[in-house]
Design a protein around this motif. Structure first.
Motif, PDB file in Angstrom:
ATOM      1  N   PHE A   1      39.429   5.819  34.185  1.00 48.41           N
ATOM      2  CA  PHE A   1      38.642   6.917  33.645  1.00 48.41           C
ATOM      3  C   PHE A   1      39.084   8.222  34.288  1.00 48.41           C
ATOM      4  O   PHE A   1      39.589   8.232  35.407  1.00 48.41           O
ATOM      5  N   ASN A   2      38.945   9.302  33.551  1.00 51.40           N
ATOM      6  CA  ASN A   2      39.206  10.620  34.115  1.00 51.40           C
ATOM      7  C   ASN A   2      38.496  11.695  33.303  1.00 51.40           C
ATOM      8  O   ASN A   2      38.206  11.525  32.120  1.00 51.40           O
ATOM      9  N   ALA A   3      38.191  12.790  33.973  1.00 53.75           N
ATOM     10  CA  ALA A   3      37.647  13.989  33.340  1.00 53.75           C
ATOM     11  C   ALA A   3      38.142  15.164  34.150  1.00 53.75           C
ATOM     12  O   ALA A   3      38.148  15.118  35.384  1.00 53.75           O
ATOM     13  N   ASP A   4      38.608  16.191  33.465  1.00 53.27           N
ATOM     14  CA  ASP A   4      39.067  17.371  34.190  1.00 53.27           C
ATOM     15  C   ASP A   4      38.570  18.635  33.527  1.00 53.27           C
ATOM     16  O   ASP A   4      38.100  18.613  32.388  1.00 53.27           O
ATOM     17  N   ILE A   5      38.665  19.718  34.275  1.00 54.56           N
ATOM     18  CA  ILE A   5      38.298  21.035  33.774  1.00 54.56           C
ATOM     19  C   ILE A   5      39.366  22.019  34.243  1.00 54.56           C
ATOM     20  O   ILE A   5      39.823  21.953  35.386  1.00 54.56           O
ATOM     21  N   VAL A   6      39.784  22.893  33.331  1.00 52.54           N
ATOM     22  CA  VAL A   6      40.798  23.896  33.619  1.00 52.54           C
ATOM     23  C   VAL A   6      40.268  25.238  33.107  1.00 52.54           C
ATOM     24  O   VAL A   6      40.685  25.718  32.053  1.00 52.54           O
TER      25      VAL A   6
ATOM     26  N   PHE B   1      42.572  27.816  38.735  1.00 49.64           N
ATOM     27  CA  PHE B   1      41.738  26.724  39.243  1.00 49.64           C
ATOM     28  C   PHE B   1      41.721  25.560  38.255  1.00 49.64           C
ATOM     29  O   PHE B   1      41.651  25.763  37.046  1.00 49.64           O
ATOM     30  N   HIS B   2      41.808  24.350  38.791  1.00 50.28           N
ATOM     31  CA  HIS B   2      41.553  23.145  37.999  1.00 50.28           C
ATOM     32  C   HIS B   2      41.005  22.061  38.925  1.00 50.28           C
ATOM     33  O   HIS B   2      41.243  22.079  40.134  1.00 50.28           O
ATOM     34  N   ALA B   3      40.246  21.135  38.331  1.00 50.38           N
ATOM     35  CA  ALA B   3      39.679  20.023  39.096  1.00 50.38           C
ATOM     36  C   ALA B   3      39.612  18.803  38.192  1.00 50.38           C
ATOM     37  O   ALA B   3      39.453  18.918  36.970  1.00 50.38           O
TER      38      ALA B   3
END
Length: 186
Positions: free
Chosen positions: A138-143, A148-150
């Protein structure tokens, strides 16, 4: 032998686009490093490794990948010259996988502002599963910006040979702050 030369690593990557939505990629490693990387599934000392070999289909905001691919966990990458760290950390290979064999899907939100994904694989760094259970990715990211990104990524599944009950959970938070010519990874 002593005083001789050793080919630690040579790499060959080949990609092909069949259309704007369908592509394939094969990445091969050769040398003494490859013999270490393939130790879980190849005869001892085999100086060649298939690092990645997958097909990819991207209809719209979805991406589907099937085959062998590198993990989403961690900030370190397989190609050392592209690695953001000077040396390998203890987490690399000891507490997180390098590759997976299976399938994964990802959905892109708001034109790349965020992504969410899931997958089913044969475990950590394995071509063939070593038990009767698959591992869930599983993964979820925000850019939100270029600076900045996480990402939260992880896996859950049985990883021990011939043991379907001993499950392993990993959760990995990574990201970066980009400050001009300095990038701070976490």
């Amino acid at each position: 032998g002593p005083g001789g030369f050793v080919l630690h690593a040579a790499h060959l990557g080949v990609s092909h686009s069949f259309s704007s939505e369908a592509s394939a990629f094969v990445s091969l490693d050769f040398g003494s490093d490859a013999a270490i990387n393939n130790a879980k599934y190849a005869p001892a000392g085999t100086p060649a490794d298939v690092r990645e070999a997958y097909g990819k289909w991207t209809p719209g905001d979805f991406t589907f990948v099937a085959g062998k691919f590198v993990t989403l966990n961690g900030i370190e990458v397989v190609d050392s010259p592209l690695d953001p760290t000077i040396t390998r950390g203890f987490l690399y290979t000891l507490a997180e996988p390098v590759t997976h064999t299976g399938a994964k899907a990802q959905y892109t939100i708001a034109g790349g502002l965020a992504h969410v994904g899931v997958g089913l694989v044969n475990g950590w760094d394995l071509l063939y599963d070593n038990n009767n259970q698959k591992t869930f990715l599983f993964n979820a990211d925000i850019v939100p910006s270029d600076t900045f990104h996480a990402q939260v990524s992880g896996s859950y599944g049985a990883e021990e040979p011939n043991d379907d009950k001993d499950k392993r959970l990993t959760v990995d938070l990574t990201g970066a702050f980009v400050l001009d010519s300095l990038t701070l990874n976490f």
